[in-house]
Scaffold this motif. Structure first.
Motif, short mmCIF file in Angstrom:
data_model
loop_
_atom_site.label_atom_id
_atom_site.label_comp_id
_atom_site.label_asym_id
_atom_site.label_seq_id
_atom_site.Cartn_x
_atom_site.Cartn_y
_atom_site.Cartn_z
N LEU A 24 36.52 46.21 36.79
CA LEU A 24 35.55 46.82 37.70
C LEU A 24 36.21 47.30 38.98
N SER A 25 37.16 46.53 39.50
CA SER A 25 37.84 46.95 40.73
C SER A 25 38.59 48.26 40.52
N ILE A 28 36.00 51.17 40.13
CA ILE A 28 35.37 51.50 41.42
C ILE A 28 36.35 52.27 42.30
N ALA A 32 35.74 56.09 43.39
CA ALA A 32 35.65 56.44 44.81
C ALA A 32 36.63 57.55 45.16
#
Length: 434
Positions: A24-25, A28, A32
């Motif tokens: 997930l990191s 994301i 972004a």
């Protein structure tokens, strides 16, 4: 029950929660970077709320996924479109984040079993494939092209031409190359990190492979950092802050790693036609724009701007610096010719990677009644491809020279495996005698 010590925590199982956080990191961070870069490039103006789907497509292509373009212009017309490009800023962001998440549970370890490492990587891979599948399913959209005013508009009204172009993800190759990308990132993370554990059978390779891999990663990141500094300075002095931000967040490695190879003497071939443009200095666009395939190297660029020779100077500074880092992290017993050989192989592989991921191919066009592309804003082509093997050969030659030089520069540096002189050792023994 005794409290858990730091050693206990270091060998704690790598569970699904940690794997989920790592995946997930990375997603994301990549999302972004892609969203901000596309926003700066003006993609928020796309119709039908397509911006989130374009962001998803950008992330998919960043990990090697395949986006297929399709067109429909009715029975009397035809559209053609294809696109091959990797937004390496997004790729680099994801690689750094997921590598950090993969290595974090392995810190404070000297050795790890192959089964343990494979199990930890498998957890990340399963979640990564599921996330990539969700992104791929969301990366699809159709746009209607405007024919504008005048003749083309009249032609469209006459023949009922209403051209559309869309994109969607080709799932099988996307999942395959996305998994291959992940495997490459995790393996490289193990090779680069001095603190990451390796299986006992592979420990003998860390003295030769790890310093070279680390030096290449430092070299590539140094070029990206230098490119960002130059881009920010140009933005403050000449304006165009939005365009500069778009280049930084989407394609900075595409630009600076290209200049790394050109500074080595490599040649790229390309062409730019129509409204397409390159997110690069104006001199590159001048060389490539035209109907014929142009050659992009030091000689052709120097005909437009003599400052291009500074690329050679930058390579001549950063490559010996990378070779010095490699030699300083290598065992002291390693000889200068071995450093030169390791640097040559590492730099050749690095340039090969740049050639494979840095190529660009894009085309779109509209034809009516089988009469070619209509031109104007309804036709464009962008091509940039390297002469791979000459670039790899030049990289190997530069690696031999700079590797030998880096070994000489690192001689005063105390390194792993360095022993004391005989006199110092004897004095130490005398000091402990009764």
């Amino acid at each position: 029950m005794r409290p858990r010590t730091r050693s206990d925590q270091a060998i704690a199982p790598h569970g699904w929660v940690q794997a989920l956080l790592a995946v997930l990191s990375a997603l994301i961070a990549m999302g972004a970077a892609a969203a901000l870069g596309l926003w700066a490039a003006g993609a928020t103006d796309l119709p039908d709320g397509a911006f989130p789907r374009v962001v998803a497509a950008t992330v998919v292509t960043a990990v090697g996924g395949t986006i297929e373009l399709s067109g429909n212009a009715g029975g009397l017309a035809d559209t053609q479109a294809d696109l091959t490009v990797i937004p390496l800023s997004v790729t680099l962001t994801g690689a750094l984040v997921i590598a950090a998440g993969f290595l974090r549970p392995l810190r404070h370890r000297a050795v790890a079993g192959a089964g343990e490492l494979a199990g930890w990587a498998a957890r990340i891979a399963v979640l990564w494939l599921l996330a990539l599948l969700a992104l791929a399913l969301g990366a699809r959209q159709t746009f209607q092209l405007s024919l504008g005013d005048g003749t083309l508009s009249d032609l469209g009204d006459t023949f009922g031409v209403s051209p559309e172009v869309g994109f969607e993800t080709d799932l099988p190759p996307t999942l395959f190359f996305g998994l291959l990308w992940l495997a490459g990132v995790l393996v490289l993370a193990l090779l680069v990190s001095r603190g990451a554990p390796l299986p006992a059978r592979l420990l003998r390779f860390q003295e030769t492979v790890r310093p070279a891999a680390y030096a290449m990663v430092v070299l590539l990141l140094a070029y990206v950092a230098l490119g960002i500094v130059i881009a920010v300075v140009v933005a403050f002095t000449r304006g165009q802050a939005a365009a500069t931000l778009a280049v930084i967040l989407l394609g900075m490695p595409n630009l600076v790693w290209l200049t790394l190879t050109i500074g080595l003497g490599a040649t790229w071939n390309g062409r730019v036609e129509g409204p397409f443009g390159l997110p690069m200095p104006h001199v590159l666009d001048e060389v490539l724009r035209g109907s014929d395939t142009a050659t992009l190297n030091l000689r052709t660029l120097a005909e437009y701007d003599g400052r291009v020779w500074w690329l050679v100077a930058v390579d001549a500074v950063l490559l010996p610096a990378a070779a010095f880092v490699m030699a300083a992290r290598s065992p002291a017993r390693m000889r200068a010719w071995q450093h030169a050989l390791h640097m040559a192989v590492a730099l050749a592989l690095t340039v090969l990677m740049i050639c494979l991921v840095g190529r660009i191919s894009a085309h779109y066009g509209l034809s009516v009644l089988g009469i070619g592309d209509l031109g104007g804003d309804l036709n464009g082509e962008l091509l940039l491809e390297p002469e791979v093997w000459s670039a790899v050969g030049l990289a190997a030659l530069w690696g031999l020279v700079t590797g030998f030089l880096g070994a000489l520069l690192a001689r005063p540096v105390r390194r792993t495996g360095e022993t004391k002189t005989a006199g110092t050792a004897d004095a130490g023994r005398d000091s402990v005698r009764p």
